[in-house]
Motif scaffolding. Structure first.
Motif, PDB file in Angstrom:
ATOM      1  N   UNK A   1       1.150  -1.469   0.234  1.00  0.00           N
ATOM      2  CA  UNK A   1       0.501  -0.420   0.209  1.00  0.00           C
ATOM      3  C   UNK A   1       0.504   1.237  -0.222  1.00  0.00           C
ATOM      4  N   UNK A   2       1.920   1.408   0.751  1.00  0.00           N
ATOM      5  CA  UNK A   2       2.948   1.974   0.693  1.00  0.00           C
ATOM      6  C   UNK A   2       3.290   2.586   0.204  1.00  0.00           C
TER       7      UNK A   2
ATOM      8  N   UNK B   1       9.241   1.051  12.984  1.00  0.00           N
ATOM      9  CA  UNK B   1       9.835   2.978  13.235  1.00  0.00           C
ATOM     10  C   UNK B   1      10.505   2.664  11.584  1.00  0.00           C
ATOM     11  N   UNK B   2      11.335   1.485  11.500  1.00  0.00           N
ATOM     12  CA  UNK B   2      11.973   1.308  10.373  1.00  0.00           C
ATOM     13  C   UNK B   2      11.540   1.911   8.976  1.00  0.00           C
ATOM     14  N   UNK B   3      10.319   1.423   8.771  1.00  0.00           N
ATOM     15  CA  UNK B   3       9.568   1.908   7.960  1.00  0.00           C
ATOM     16  C   UNK B   3       9.263   3.365   8.003  1.00  0.00           C
TER      17      UNK B   3
ATOM     18  N   UNK C   1      10.604   6.652   4.699  1.00  0.00           N
ATOM     19  CA  UNK C   1       9.367   6.629   3.967  1.00  0.00           C
ATOM     20  C   UNK C   1      10.433   8.588   4.410  1.00  0.00           C
ATOM     21  N   UNK C   2      10.678   8.635   4.870  1.00  0.00           N
ATOM     22  CA  UNK C   2      11.438  10.016   5.217  1.00  0.00           C
ATOM     23  C   UNK C   2      12.909  10.065   4.265  1.00  0.00           C
ATOM     24  N   UNK C   3      13.345   9.048   4.859  1.00  0.00           N
ATOM     25  CA  UNK C   3      14.799   9.218   4.525  1.00  0.00           C
ATOM     26  C   UNK C   3      14.854   9.429   2.953  1.00  0.00           C
TER      27      UNK C   3
ATOM     28  N   UNK D   1      11.584  11.684  12.794  1.00  0.00           N
ATOM     29  CA  UNK D   1      10.368  12.536  13.775  1.00  0.00           C
ATOM     30  C   UNK D   1       8.918  12.166  12.987  1.00  0.00           C
ATOM     31  N   UNK D   2       8.965  11.911  12.321  1.00  0.00           N
ATOM     32  CA  UNK D   2       7.198  11.954  11.431  1.00  0.00           C
ATOM     33  C   UNK D   2       6.524  11.149  12.795  1.00  0.00           C
TER      34      UNK D   2
END
Lengths: 333, 333
Positions: A95-96, A153-155, A159-161, B39-40
């Motif tokens: 989905x992501x 947390x890794x997922x 997403x942001x990295x 941080x998200x």
């Protein structure tokens, strides 16, 4: 070991050695993915669970438990737990990532919808939770709760990295632990814990799973820039198109000239990708030996995995786990 | 009770009585929603957790534990657990329902994206799991694992039942237990279990939470066809537009003439909704006394909740829980 067995891949040898246990795991999985009231659940789950996945994670749990001499029934519950967590993660990942293919077949979010993938994933998480509670081991629950948090947390971190050129190898390792290694290491560790193995063996199983998982993921990253679609079930360059900062890219970016950085900023950070950019990215990675260096890292992690096995009892399963570490990196050697 | 206190809503009286505990819960929630690397996660979580929600579920856990004489620290963990599960469920619900507003503010999926809502929801589930493991009570883990499975199954069931006129009151009750009552009953039950209350009290707490949750949800369904936007934070007719088979609709459909069934098929099953259809639906519900009958059901569940409290010790908290059951249905009395 017979000559026939010697010719088999380590993964198939594990499957053959643990065939009886694995049958129990499959029966338990089928039993627990049923839902009297919501037939959508077994439909979606069966699509994934029966898609011919390698069942690598449950095999690791079974192998760890048997290697440590376990004779009880709960390694089966834990193996099913680990496969449910993995399947739930895949459903949410697709989905992501808005994926359309998984293991060469259309994804559940494409066949049904995102809603079903989110909710059936939640259902499988809760079923895995019930299974682990049945083992009655608080230590197992603690390990799996921590692994779940690391995965989630890794997922989010990924997403942001993704799309951020500042992502370094430290962040990469955290993402990889969340994405792959946390479940590998939990899978092997809980096998040792349920067998009540001595502490040094439990630690060794954790280290083996962690290092194997990291090697596995680095290889996956490498294949994305060079594997054929039929072997990995995804297309070359998928990670590039999704603007993911995988290890070879991170290594190439770290050594980039100003001009090269401008290229990476455009294709990864801005997502402005044009014809020929994938080839250009691969040329830059080759220029800086980024693929070679990532390959060396993968081999290093595989070696660490094998070294950890020394603390464990001498056993045919130990030899197979050792061969498995070699095999994982052989795809890029 | 002072005159001032008597004038307060039961929910506010619970908050006042449990203010010290609730402060500890809020501190624990803030501590555990932090993430050093992503941080998200706290951003998204804070948006929901600090949106001025009523914290009803954690209050139920605290009240149940204190009512049964608990003096240890773990009711705080369990209250935070329950709030995290609730928040995670909201995040995933808003993705599934494609909601744009929650508690009068834009939803996380709108402010960030669906990806963040899915993954941060997963993160909160895993954090709640860690919190409950810390209590060291396998029975608590068993209750919460079962509640999680009921919640997830109910959500999937709602997805498929949503546009199916064959949905009857039996299916509705399963959906409602998943959507609301399972977490209410787990919240009260674990309070009793952590306090090591006698079995009949634990059962009574379960029954209270279950019945309160069902009454709560029926009232919510009723308000959707009659409440003002400012009181419920959503718009009249949202359920209708989402083609949900809520209790008043189910009751009206059960008594529908052939012509009326054709209307329901068009608007609910086919989703072909036109100007004036909401008004027509409300007229049909009025014609068959569907709103009245649903209201009577809600009052019946509230009475059941209150009756269950008889098994519990005489205590100011018990009186507040009783008043709370009355208050929940007072919104539609």
């Amino acid at each position: 070991m017979s000559l026939d067995e010697a010719a088999m891949k380590p993964h198939d040898r594990l499957s053959a050695h643990l065939a009886g246990d694995m049958e129990s795991v499959n029966a338990l999985i089928r039993e627990r993915m049923a839902s009297e009231h919501a037939p959508r659940i077994p439909e979606v789950t069966a699509h994934l669970v029966e898609a011919g996945g390698k069942r690598l994670r449950p095999l690791l749990t079974l192998a760890a438990a048997r290697l440590c001499g376990y004779g009880g029934p709960y390694h089966v519950h834990l193996a099913a737990t680990v496969e449910f967590i993995h399947t739930a993660t895949l459903l949410h990942d697709d989905v992501v990532d808005e994926s359309k293919q998984r293991r060469g077949r259309p994804t559940a979010n494409l066949l049904w919808d995102n809603k079903s993938s989110v909710l059936v994933g939640d259902y499988l998480f809760s079923r895995s939770f019930q299974l682990m509670v049945e083992t009655g081991s608080l230590r197992v629950l603690d390990i799996l709760a921590n692994a779940s948090a690391t995965i989630a947390e890794g997922e989010v971190l990924q997403l942001t990295a993704a799309q951020d050129l500042a992502t370094d190898e430290g962040v990469y390792l955290k993402v990889v632990r969340g994405k792959t290694a946390a479940l590998f290491s939990a899978a092997t560790e809980v096998g040792g814990v349920i067998a009540e193995a001595p502490e040094d063996q439990v630690r060794a199983l954790y280290t083996y799973g962690d290092a194997l998982g990291i090697a596995f993921q680095i290889v996956d990253d490498l294949l994305d820039y060079g594997g054929a679609t039929e072997t990995i079930g995804k297309n070359v360059g998928d990670d590039f198109r999704e603007r993911k900062l995988t290890l070879p890219v991170i290594k190439a970016v770290a050594q980039a000239s100003e001009e090269e950085r401008a290229f990476w900023r455009r294709v990864i950070e801005k997502g402005d990708q044009r014809e020929g950019d994938l080839e250009q990215a691969m040329a830059l990675m080759a220029r800086h030996g980024a693929m070679e260096a990532a390959r060396a890292d993968a081999l290093g992690w595989a070696a660490r995995a094998k070294a950890a096995l020394a603390a464990l009892p001498d056993h045919p399963l130990r030899a197979m786990l050792s061969d498995l570490a070699d095999f994982v990196v052989a795809r890029v050697s």
